[in-house]
Design an enzyme around this catalytic site. Structure first.
Site, mmCIF file in Angstrom:
data_model
loop_
_atom_site.group_PDB
_atom_site.id
_atom_site.type_symbol
_atom_site.label_atom_id
_atom_site.label_comp_id
_atom_site.label_asym_id
_atom_site.label_seq_id
_atom_site.Cartn_x
_atom_site.Cartn_y
_atom_site.Cartn_z
ATOM 1 N N GLN A 216 0.828 -1.202 0.000
ATOM 2 C CA GLN A 216 0.000 0.000 0.000
ATOM 3 C C GLN A 216 0.866 1.257 0.000
ATOM 4 O O GLN A 216 0.589 2.214 -0.732
ATOM 5 C CB GLN A 216 -0.911 0.004 1.230
ATOM 6 C CG GLN A 216 -2.067 -0.972 1.169
ATOM 7 C CD GLN A 216 -2.864 -0.965 2.459
ATOM 8 O OE1 GLN A 216 -2.441 -1.531 3.475
ATOM 9 N NE2 GLN A 216 -4.009 -0.316 2.440
ATOM 10 N N GLU A 217 1.893 1.258 0.828
ATOM 11 C CA GLU A 217 2.779 2.415 0.903
ATOM 12 C C GLU A 217 3.433 2.683 -0.455
ATOM 13 O O GLU A 217 3.574 3.833 -0.877
ATOM 14 C CB GLU A 217 3.837 2.193 1.977
ATOM 15 C CG GLU A 217 4.704 3.396 2.255
ATOM 16 C CD GLU A 217 5.697 3.150 3.370
ATOM 17 O OE1 GLU A 217 6.580 4.013 3.591
ATOM 18 O OE2 GLU A 217 5.602 2.093 4.032
#
Length: 610
Positions: A216-217
């Site tokens: 996600q990051e």
């Protein structure tokens, strides 16, 4: 034969007499003159069109520049049409809060929100950092909200009070929290969800506080850089780089702006993220399963039915592949091999400074030591950059398949003929801090500069450092280990990710448009992607007491069709009326004719009576 005489009285009097010519010759001359005139006009039109086109492009570039300059101005908090959002990045060493704002959406479902970082009255970014990381609250999770209070109080002081109840708050935790047990993560997040709404009026629900994955990051970082670069905008110029994208089961490819890939090498980890425009085929079921964990497909648009902003991104994090951690792994490898070799052969290599292990990854004459298991291994550099590259090759941990992927991870294919990448952190430090080659990356120039640097004596490099010949960000650690890190970066890029040596579309950078780009921008852009639907819905439900301008034909198609209908009815009624009038006139003419005939037939009888 006629003669042709030309004369001009201004600015000086002159005469020109041409010899006599036949009619055919004069026609040929006139045709030639006419052709020359047409050619000159065409050339003038072409030059003017080219000038207009280049001027238009320059104007658009200037407008983009002004927009970027405007982003650096103080945010107008008195503007009631601005909306705000808050993102807290809870990292391993500390937490930072970012405040963003955006104007009302334009109503086009194909456009994204124009989100920008908020700036205070001094035009400084509204951001605040505290230490240590929130993971230190693992033993006292009931204090998590107290830990967060300084950041949220700072954000609340900058967001207008009247906007608090409509401002979303996102608390997103990264590396530090990932190492905690799930029960500890849950306890910290639950305390935030329970206590934060008691003190602050922001929109803060269960989905607004989470521990995000490395995947996600990476996706958020990819969204951030492409959003800032305008790669999610519509195609504006013919020279915009484009790419054909296939989405789902659609047969027709979507042509849109080419996005950029991101490579980020920190001290501990390495990350890469880039768009995969075409559907990927897999050679085996195992490969397909591995790829699913590394590919993310998402829609940034406000309406899931529109596919203009559907992106398929490959993102992978390689733990232990950062510059500092790679050096540590290298030293561990050298230590283990040397100690084992000494034991088997009865040697004393590296046992003392007088008999050091000759390290090709250190500048000539530079010394260091590795301590492990109460033993010390002494190293001295001999500055052989190519030999260093060979020594660190095993650290890439490539798979044994034909593609030999980095760390054995599946890697989606990259179209190097139509792609673009940005390299951050160590990619920029390696090229800029010492070698002063940041920006456009050229592998041949970089390798030559790295070889020259490594082969330079440590005393000469130290003298240059003391005289301030390197970047202000460079410290003695950078100067000492630049040889290793440049070789590691080079190997990761070309031997790990298989970038061609003649690849020309890699930019190493620290800032984009003179400002730091954080993954939090991509996070709030993704989290708020459905908010434009609210503005569009409100626009459709707006009451009828709108201005006359809003009721013009351009802005109210219902009124336009009503007017068209009225005009058509008027035409029909007018036509019917003309027909009635025509019938009356016809009947009147027939009646007059009948009366005249009767009058003529009665005239003899009247004469006879007389």
């Amino acid at each position: 034969m006629a003669r042709i005489t030309l004369s001009c009285l201004f600015p000086v009097s002159w005469y020109c007499t041409l010899p006599s010519a036949s009619l055919f010759a004069r026609q040929r001359l006139l045709t030639l003159v006419l052709a020359l005139v047409i050619l000159v006009l065409l050339l003038l039109a072409l030059v003017d069109w080219h000038h207009w086109g280049s001027s238009a492009i320059q104007d658009r570039q200037f407008e983009k520049y002004l927009a970027r300059v405007g982003d650096l101005e103080a945010t107008d908090t008195k503007n009631p049409k601005l909306s705000y959002g808050i993102v807290v990045d809870c990292g391993s060493s500390g937490s930072r809060v970012f405040v963003y704002f955006w104007p009302q959406h334009n109503g086009n479902p194909h456009d994204l929100l124009d989100i920008k970082q908020m700036r205070d009255r001094s035009s400084k970014p509204v951001v605040k950092k505290i230490k240590p990381g929130i993971s230190t609250m693992a033993g006292i999770p009931e204090r998590a909200s107290d830990y967060m209070q300084p950041l949220l109080g700072f954000a609340a002081a900058h967001v207008p009070v009247r906007k608090h109840k409509e401002t979303p708050l996102y608390i997103l935790c990264t590396a530090g929290m990932r190492f905690l047990r799930e029960s500890q993560q849950t306890a910290i997040l639950q305390d935030l969800l329970k206590d934060v709404p008691l003190e602050f009026d922001f929109i803060f629900s269960e989905s607004h506080a989470e521990v995000i994955s490395g995947k996600q990051e990476g996706v958020y970082a990819w969204i951030s850089i492409n959003f800032v670069l305008g790669r999610f905008d519509h195609i504006e110029d013919e020279d915009d780089a484009v790419v054909a994208v296939t989405i789902g089961t659609q047969k027709d490819a979507l042509i849109r702006k080419r996005t950029v890939g991101v490579i980020d090498m920190g001290g501990g980890s390495l990350q890469i993220a880039y768009e995969v425009p075409s559907s990927v085929t897999f050679s085996s079921q195992q490969q397909e399963e591995a790829a699913k964990a590394l590919l993310a497909e998402f829609n940034l648009g406000c309406d899931m039915q529109h596919t203009d902003h559907v992106y398929r991104v490959y993102v992978t994090t390689f733990l232990g592949f950062g510059g500092n951690f790679a050096r540590q792994r290298y030293e561990d490898m050298v230590y283990n091999k040397t100690i084992t070799k000494n034991r088997l052969l009865g040697q004393q290599i590296g046992a003392s400074p007088d008999a050091p292990y000759m390290d090709p990854c250190l500048p000539v004459g530079a010394t260091t030591s590795v301590q492990k298991n109460s033993q010390t291994l002494h190293l001295r550099g001999n500055g052989d950059w190519n030999a260093c590259r060979e020594r660190i090759e095993p650290l890439l941990l490539k798979s044994n398949d034909s593609h030999r992927h980095l760390n054995g991870f599946y890697q989606s294919p990259i179209d190097f003929t139509n792609s673009e990448f940005y390299g951050f952190s160590e990619f920029f430090y390696c090229t800029e801090d010492v070698l002063r080659m940041g920006g456009h990356y050229n592998s041949y120039r970089f390798s030559k500069a790295a070889q020259d640097y490594c082969s330079t004596t440590w005393s000469a490099l130290s003298e240059r450092f003391k005289n301030g010949l390197y970047s202000s960000h460079a410290d003695e650690h950078r100067v000492k280990y630049q040889c290793f890190k440049s070789a590691w970066m080079y190997q990761v890029l070309h031997d790990g990710f298989h970038f061609p040596y003649d690849y020309t579309n890699l930019q190493t950078a620290q800032l984009v448009y003179d400002r730091e780009v954080q993954w939090t921008l991509g996070a709030i852009l993704f989290k708020t992607r459905f908010l434009p639907l609210r503005d569009i819905h409100q626009e459709n439900l707006r009451p009828a007491h709108m201005s006359l301008f809003r009721f013009s034909f351009v802005y109210n198609h219902y009124l336009f069709f009503a007017c068209i209908l009225v005009v058509l009815l008027s035409i029909v009624l007018y036509t019917l009326r003309l027909r009635r009038i025509h019938r009356r006139q016809t009947r009147a003419a027939e009646l007059n004719l009948l009366l005249m005939e009767e009058a003529v037939s009665n005239e003899p009888e009247q004469g006879h009576l007389k």
